[in-house]
Enzyme design. Structure first.
Site, short mmCIF file in Angstrom:
data_model
loop_
_atom_site.label_atom_id
_atom_site.label_comp_id
_atom_site.label_asym_id
_atom_site.label_seq_id
_atom_site.Cartn_x
_atom_site.Cartn_y
_atom_site.Cartn_z
N SER A 232 9.57 3.68 3.80
CA SER A 232 9.68 3.81 2.35
C SER A 232 8.31 3.81 1.67
O SER A 232 7.42 3.02 1.99
CB SER A 232 10.51 2.64 1.81
OG SER A 232 10.58 2.71 0.40
N ASN B 89 -2.30 -1.34 -1.05
CA ASN B 89 -1.72 -0.55 -2.13
C ASN B 89 -1.04 -1.46 -3.13
O ASN B 89 -0.51 -2.52 -2.78
CB ASN B 89 -0.75 0.51 -1.58
CG ASN B 89 0.67 -0.01 -1.47
OD1 ASN B 89 1.41 -0.03 -2.46
ND2 ASN B 89 1.05 -0.45 -0.29
N LEU C 197 6.06 0.14 -7.54
CA LEU C 197 7.40 0.74 -7.63
C LEU C 197 7.50 1.87 -8.66
O LEU C 197 8.53 2.02 -9.32
CB LEU C 197 8.47 -0.33 -7.94
CG LEU C 197 8.78 -1.35 -6.84
CD1 LEU C 197 10.03 -2.15 -7.22
CD2 LEU C 197 8.95 -0.71 -5.48
N CYS D 244 9.04 -6.30 -2.13
CA CYS D 244 7.83 -5.67 -2.67
C CYS D 244 6.93 -6.73 -3.30
O CYS D 244 7.36 -7.44 -4.21
CB CYS D 244 8.17 -4.62 -3.71
SG CYS D 244 6.69 -3.85 -4.35
N ILE E 67 8.25 -4.82 8.99
CA ILE E 67 8.00 -5.67 7.85
C ILE E 67 7.47 -4.85 6.67
O ILE E 67 6.96 -3.74 6.87
CB ILE E 67 6.94 -6.75 8.18
CG1 ILE E 67 5.70 -6.09 8.72
CG2 ILE E 67 7.46 -7.82 9.10
CD1 ILE E 67 4.49 -6.95 8.88
N GLY F 34 1.73 -0.80 10.95
CA GLY F 34 0.57 -0.35 11.71
C GLY F 34 0.86 0.56 12.88
O GLY F 34 0.00 0.73 13.76
#
Ligand SMILES: Cc1cc2nc3c(=O)[nH]c(=O)nc-3n(C[C@H](O)[C@H](O)[C@H](O)COP(=O)(O)O)c2cc1C
Length: 329
Positions: free
Chosen positions: A25, A73, A77, A134, A214, A267
């Site tokens: 996402s 980052n 949203l 988030c 995660i 990662g």
């Protein structure tokens, strides 16, 4: 030697994937942005950028900063909101022919419920990923007040800043969404917690069909020349190779104790990384930061997994698991 019959199929809840490599996402837009570059049909599934009920503008710039072996980052949203998503993004997504998982987010349980109820009516969606983790929405920006710290992070009348940090809130949210939809539910967990397995168990009890592990680690960077934070939001989420060992451990620990499928991410840059997550117990993997470096990453990683299985004469992911001692003892 005769060729072996090989299948890369895997299942996430009731979602059948022809290969275990999906895109994470927020790192692949709504698919359309990558359509000219990537053969989208070769992806195991697409997880959309998180959508919310109403459109959101996101955080002030700069929103992305490169860090050693990773990136921070703080997009916050940014998204067109539910109605525009349905009108403008979903029609393209559902024609691709791979499972579409819509990531949903919000500040309150009722926002998630409303999103789930509305998306349940749309054709072409295979599942919902609940982004309860988030770390960039404004509620999480301020450190907790001292009174709260003195009480072990909790005060009587204070709502938790992130649902993903609280077992009860996670259980309540998943349970409420479960009642609003028949779509497969995937709960995406935050690593910014003391005990990620406990949060995963709460999601299972609430009725989650699978877990995504995660989301990003909370972090920051400072420019010593300007003496200011590098991100407009001050803090952001760390992703990329820097977090891989931490993500892998979270997936392994969770897979030891929880029986529902896990989508491993954090990662993964190549097929070798992806296999580490599958060997640790993930049923599928999601590719995030790697998409910014090479948009073909997910397709190449699926091919790499296939070549590895063929070379080792292993017929499927399930057979690969049978060759692994999960507790590595
Ligand atoms: C630029 C960017 C935007 C992201 N946006 C979202 C998002 O909207 N929803 C979400 O659940 N995760 C979001 N993530 C987190 C990723 O889906 C993924 O969990 C995380 O980056 C770890 O994987 P990676 O190290 O392979 O990137 C975002 C990550 C990045 C780098």
């Amino acid at each position: 030697m005769a060729e072996i019959k090989l299948s890369l199929e895997t299942e996430i809840g009731r979602i059948k994937l022809k290969n275990p490599v999906m895109v994470a996402s927020g790192t692949f837009g709504y698919g359309e942005e990558f359509a000219e570059l990537v053969d989208l049909k070769k992806l195991g599934a697409i997880v959309t950028k998180t959508i919310t009920l109403k459109p959101r503008e996101g955080n002030p710039p700069p929103r992305i900063v490169e860090t050693p072996c990773g990136m921070l980052n703080a997009i916050g949203l940014e998204n067109p909101g539910l109605e525009d998503f349905i009108k403008e993004k979903l029609s393209f997504l559902k024609k691709i022919g791979v499972p579409i998982i819509v990531s949903i987010g919000g500040d309150e349980i009722k926002e998630f419920v409303e999103l789930a109820r509305r998306l349940d009516k749309e054709k072409g969606i295979s599942g919902l990923e609940l982004n309860i983790s988030c770390p960039n929405v404004s509620a999480d920006r301020k450190p907790p007040p001292k009174a709260s710290l003195a009480k072990g992070g909790k005060t009587e009348n204070r709502k938790p800043q992130l649902i993903a940090k609280d077992e009860d809130a996670t259980y309540e949210l998943v349970k409420a969404v479960r009642q609003a939809t028949n779509l497969s539910l995937i709960t995406k967990l935050s690593p910014n917690v003391a005990d990620i397995v406990a949060i995963g168990k709460a999601a299972v009890e609430g009725g989650s069909d699978a877990l995504s592990l995660i989301n990003t680690f909370s972090g920051m960077a400072i420019d010593i020349e300007t003496r200011k934070p590098r991100l407009g939001n001050i803090i952001g989420g760390l992703s990329g190779p820097a977090i891989k060992p931490l993500a892998l451990k979270a997936v392994w620990e969770t897979a030891q104790q929880i029986d529902i499928p896990i989508i491993g991410m954090g990662g993964i840059m190549n097929w070798q990384d992806a296999l580490e997550f599958i060997i640790a117990g993930a049923s599928a993997v999601a590719i995030g930061t790697a998409n910014f470096i090479n948009p073909h990453s997910a397709v190449e990683i699926a091919q790499g997994i296939e070549d590895y299985l063929r070379k080792n004469r292993i017929k499927s992911i399930q057979e690969l698991w049978r060759t692994v001692l999960r507790n590595f003892s």
